[in-house]
Design a protein around this motif. Sequence first.
Motif, short mmCIF file in Angstrom:
data_model
loop_
_atom_site.label_atom_id
_atom_site.label_comp_id
_atom_site.label_asym_id
_atom_site.label_seq_id
_atom_site.Cartn_x
_atom_site.Cartn_y
_atom_site.Cartn_z
N ALA A 30 -3.73 10.83 49.69
CA ALA A 30 -4.81 11.28 50.58
C ALA A 30 -6.15 10.80 50.01
O ALA A 30 -6.28 10.53 48.83
CB ALA A 30 -4.81 12.80 50.65
N LYS A 31 -7.14 10.66 50.88
CA LYS A 31 -8.48 10.25 50.43
C LYS A 31 -9.11 11.32 49.55
O LYS A 31 -9.81 11.01 48.60
CB LYS A 31 -9.36 9.96 51.63
N SER A 32 -8.87 12.58 49.88
CA SER A 32 -9.36 13.68 49.07
C SER A 32 -8.56 14.94 49.38
O SER A 32 -7.88 15.02 50.39
CB SER A 32 -10.86 13.93 49.30
N ASP A 41 -17.58 27.45 51.65
CA ASP A 41 -17.62 26.11 51.07
C ASP A 41 -16.21 25.63 50.74
O ASP A 41 -15.32 26.42 50.44
CB ASP A 41 -18.45 26.11 49.79
N ILE A 42 -16.04 24.33 50.78
CA ILE A 42 -14.78 23.69 50.41
C ILE A 42 -15.03 22.97 49.08
O ILE A 42 -15.98 22.20 48.94
CB ILE A 42 -14.30 22.68 51.46
N ASP A 43 -14.19 23.24 48.10
CA ASP A 43 -14.26 22.55 46.81
C ASP A 43 -13.32 21.36 46.84
O ASP A 43 -12.14 21.50 47.15
CB ASP A 43 -13.85 23.49 45.66
N ILE A 44 -13.85 20.19 46.52
CA ILE A 44 -13.02 18.98 46.43
C ILE A 44 -12.37 18.98 45.04
O ILE A 44 -13.07 18.98 44.03
CB ILE A 44 -13.87 17.71 46.63
N ILE A 45 -11.04 19.03 45.01
CA ILE A 45 -10.36 19.04 43.71
C ILE A 45 -9.73 17.68 43.39
O ILE A 45 -9.29 17.48 42.27
CB ILE A 45 -9.32 20.16 43.62
N TYR A 46 -9.71 16.79 44.36
CA TYR A 46 -9.24 15.43 44.12
C TYR A 46 -9.95 14.51 45.09
O TYR A 46 -10.12 14.84 46.26
CB TYR A 46 -7.73 15.31 44.33
#
Length: 49
Positions: A30-32, A41-46
């Motif tokens: 996946a891209k992220s 809020d959404i935390d980007i973990i990858y």
Amino acid sequence: MELFNILNDVKVIISKYLKDGKYNVILKSAKSIGIGFVDGDIDIIYKER
């Protein structure tokens, strides 16, 4: 609040799986990957490099 404790636990589990999981390459395709609540809020973990 208990929900945020659960959110942090899930972040840890997913982060560990991204590092050592058997099928982590599927997730990493996946891209992220983000985690959070719909109304917050959404935390980007990858994030793809």
